[in-house]
Design a protein around this motif. Structure first.
Motif, PDB file in Angstrom:
ATOM      1  N   LYS A   1      -1.027   3.326  -9.832  1.00  0.00           N
ATOM      2  CA  LYS A   1      -1.723   2.125  -9.341  1.00  0.00           C
ATOM      3  C   LYS A   1      -1.249   0.905 -10.109  1.00  0.00           C
ATOM      4  O   LYS A   1      -0.941   1.004 -11.307  1.00  0.00           O
ATOM      5  CB  LYS A   1      -3.235   2.267  -9.571  1.00  0.00           C
ATOM      6  CG  LYS A   1      -3.898   3.237  -8.650  1.00  0.00           C
ATOM      7  CD  LYS A   1      -5.374   3.295  -8.966  1.00  0.00           C
ATOM      8  CE  LYS A   1      -6.017   4.354  -8.086  1.00  0.00           C
ATOM      9  NZ  LYS A   1      -7.213   4.903  -8.641  1.00  0.00           N
TER      10      LYS A   1
ATOM     11  N   THR B   1       1.977   4.892  -0.861  1.00  0.00           N
ATOM     12  CA  THR B   1       1.373   6.103  -1.424  1.00  0.00           C
ATOM     13  C   THR B   1       2.378   7.245  -1.355  1.00  0.00           C
ATOM     14  O   THR B   1       3.201   7.311  -0.451  1.00  0.00           O
ATOM     15  CB  THR B   1       0.097   6.536  -0.666  1.00  0.00           C
ATOM     16  OG1 THR B   1       0.463   6.850   0.661  1.00  0.00           O
ATOM     17  CG2 THR B   1      -0.983   5.481  -0.682  1.00  0.00           C
TER      18      THR B   1
ATOM     19  N   ASN C   1       0.786  -1.236   0.000  1.00  0.00           N
ATOM     20  CA  ASN C   1       0.000   0.000   0.000  1.00  0.00           C
ATOM     21  C   ASN C   1       0.827   1.300   0.000  1.00  0.00           C
ATOM     22  O   ASN C   1       0.566   2.212   0.767  1.00  0.00           O
ATOM     23  CB  ASN C   1      -0.906  -0.025   1.232  1.00  0.00           C
ATOM     24  CG  ASN C   1      -2.233   0.640   0.919  1.00  0.00           C
ATOM     25  OD1 ASN C   1      -2.548   0.873  -0.261  1.00  0.00           O
ATOM     26  ND2 ASN C   1      -2.976   0.964   1.953  1.00  0.00           N
TER      27      ASN C   1
ATOM     28  N   GLY D   1      -1.377   3.428  -3.537  1.00  0.00           N
ATOM     29  CA  GLY D   1      -1.658   2.088  -3.008  1.00  0.00           C
ATOM     30  C   GLY D   1      -0.975   0.969  -3.764  1.00  0.00           C
ATOM     31  O   GLY D   1      -1.599  -0.031  -4.112  1.00  0.00           O
TER      32      GLY D   1
ATOM     33  N   GLY E   1       2.510   3.429   3.819  1.00  0.00           N
ATOM     34  CA  GLY E   1       2.785   2.113   3.254  1.00  0.00           C
ATOM     35  C   GLY E   1       4.085   1.553   3.801  1.00  0.00           C
ATOM     36  O   GLY E   1       4.770   2.211   4.582  1.00  0.00           O
TER      37      GLY E   1
END
Lengths: 263, 264
Positions: A226, A8, A6, A20, A57
């Motif tokens: 992403k 970011t 995750n 993410g 993250g």
């Protein structure tokens, strides 16, 4: 093993650069990260060895002999220790041009030897021998004494690989290692990187789907920060279109020249 | 537009600056009491004085060798210690290596140092340590920091940041980054600037000699003081040979470095 959870990262104006990102890479895997320019590939790679701190993250490194470690949550000193075992091959080689190829390879162990000894270039004979062996693996031992600045792009990249081999890392990262090279040199470099994945997880950022299809064991595609694909390295045209959108036309031209991707 | 009008417009922009320059020059001459009479009268006396110098006193030649060597050694040691100190201060003054507080404080120190002439430093040092070569060496060393420190700091700030990153990526600490990543990159600049500074320091060493550091500058000053113009002329010949010789040597070495691609 390296596990990304995750990740970011945003610009001060709120624009999300990484949104993410999550994936796992195990020993034996050669993972190619693909994606259009500005998608967040290099940023992701830089987070993997702590050159960039994500907003949130984690990047967890698990090796056989030590506890799992989140490199996003460790201090500078600890990060230096962890980096000793993360090999990085950069797009622009990042070699010291005024030093010889052998000295550049020895820089790979900079973090692992005593600071005082290293400041006087005090590498041991055994270390020099290991460095020569690393150069030999990339077929550069005959040019070990040459000043790096006088080598060609392909040769410099081979020295950079030798540096990573000499470092004896537990993870290898490669940031566009073949972007500056002609197709023949690019193939040679990929052939040299691939067998390293038998000893450690290898993660590379690439702009050549035909190369990742041929040499990688898995491909992760990133778009707008992403992960939009994680799987088989042989990508269909539809998948490529999904990844690259407007850039596809260029890729199709490459495919035409080097038909290596699955139709 | 007629040709005459065009010509006038073309030259008009020079009129105002020329008038200002003339006015400032005239004002400065009045304040300092400098007159054309002094200039032309002095020129005549100068030519006569030059005549008094001839011929040089060749008998004083052997006794000039030692002071001449002393002048070169003062310049050499001053440049050597000065360049080493300059590298240290340059590393502290480079924004890509030092934190902003250290960088700004060091830059400020370098700027202040640059503003103080070497002769003034020497006079202060002579007051503290007495006459001799040692204050001369220290004055020249400190003088180097102002120039070399700034130039090298600027060079360090311009080096390839990715190379520093690659050293850090293998776990290298700051000292290792400097030794393996920074110094090899700036080495040609260090050599080139140091040679150039040696060239300057030779001239300064002559001047400092007259102020109190000893050497050939002192011999020149002493001979003029004793009105022994022929001996003074011998000292002048030594100075010209030393200055010209080191200038050529420095130029040759810098050119050689450049030709070998070390500066590119």
């Amino acid at each position: 093993m390296i596990e990304v959870k995750n990740l970011t990262k945003s610009l001060p104006n709120g624009r999300k650069l990484l949104d993410g990102i999550s994936f796992k890479v195990k020993k034996g895997e050669f993972v190619g990260i693909l994606g259009p320019s500005g998608a967040g590939k290099t940023l992701t790679l830089r987070c993997l060895n702590g050159l960039l701190k994500p907003d949130s993250g984690s990047v967890i490194i698990k090796s056989e002999n030590s506890e799992p470690l989140d490199i996003c949550k460790i201090d500078k000193r600890e990060l230096r220790r962890v980096r000793q075992k993360i090999g990085v091959i950069f797009q622009g080689y990042h070699l010291v041009k005024r030093l010889s190829a052998l000295e550049n390879v020895m820089i790979g162990k900079l973090g692992q030897i005593n600071t005082f000894r290293s400041l006087f270039y005090g590498f041991t004979d055994a270390e020099a021998e290991d460095a020569l062996k690393a150069l030999d693996r990339v077929k550069m031992s005959q040019l070990a004494g040459m000043q790096t600045g006088s080598l060609s792009g392909g040769e410099m990249q081979r020295v950079a690989i030798a540096r990573a081999i000499f470092q004896s890392p537990t993870i290898l990262l490669a940031d566009e290692p073949i972007s500056n090279l002609d197709p023949s040199n690019a193939k040679t470099i990929m052939k040299m990187i691939k067998p390293l994945s038998e000893q450690m997880p290898v993660v590379g950022v690439f702009h050549q789907p035909e190369m990742t299809a041929k040499y990688c064991t898995r491909v992760i595609a990133i778009k707008e920060g992403k992960v939009i694909y994680d799987g088989d390295p042989k990508l269909s045209n539809k998948r490529l279109e999904e990844i690259y959108g407007e850039e596809l036309e260029l890729i199709e031209q490459q495919e035409h020249m080097m038909p290596l991707t699955a139709k | 537009m007629r040709l005459k009008e065009f010509k006038f417009k073309r030259y008009r922009k020079f009129i105002l600056p020329s008038v200002i320059l003339l006015a400032v020059t005239e004002g400065a001459a009045i304040i300092c009491g400098a007159t054309f009479d002094d200039l032309f009268g002095g020129l005549g006396r100068g030519v006569l004085f030059l005549g008094n110098l001839f011929p040089p006193n060749w008998g004083a030649f052997p006794e000039m060798l030692d002071p001449a060597l002393k002048t070169i050694i003062i310049a050499f040691l001053g440049t050597l210690f000065g360049s080493l100190m300059s590298i240290f201060f340059a590393l502290l003054a480079a924004s890509n290596l030092a934190n902003p507080w250290v960088r700004n404080a060091t830059r400020f120190f370098i700027a202040v140092e640059r503003a103080i002439p070497e002769a003034v430093i020497l006079i202060l040092l002579i007051a503290a340590f007495g006459l001799g070569a040692m204050p001369g060496v220290v004055a020249l060393s400190l003088g180097c920091i102002g120039m070399l420190g700034k130039l090298l700091a600027d060079v360090i700030e311009g080096i390839d940041p990715l190379l520093i990153e690659s050293m850090e990526s293998v776990g290298g600490n700051k000292a290792q980054v400097i030794v393996f990543g920074v110094l090899p990159q700036i080495l040609p600049n260090i050599i080139s600037y140091t040679l150039f500074r040696f060239d300057i320091n030779i001239r300064l060493s002559v001047l400092l000699g007259a102020v109190g550091a000893g050497g050939i500058g002192y011999e020149l000053d002493y001979s003029f003081g004793m009105l022994d113009y022929h001996r003074a002329f011998t000292a002048m010949i030594f100075i010209i040979v030393i200055v010209f010789g080191t200038e050529r040597l420095s130029y040759y070495l810098r050119k050689k470095i450049k030709m070998e691609g070390a500066l590119t």
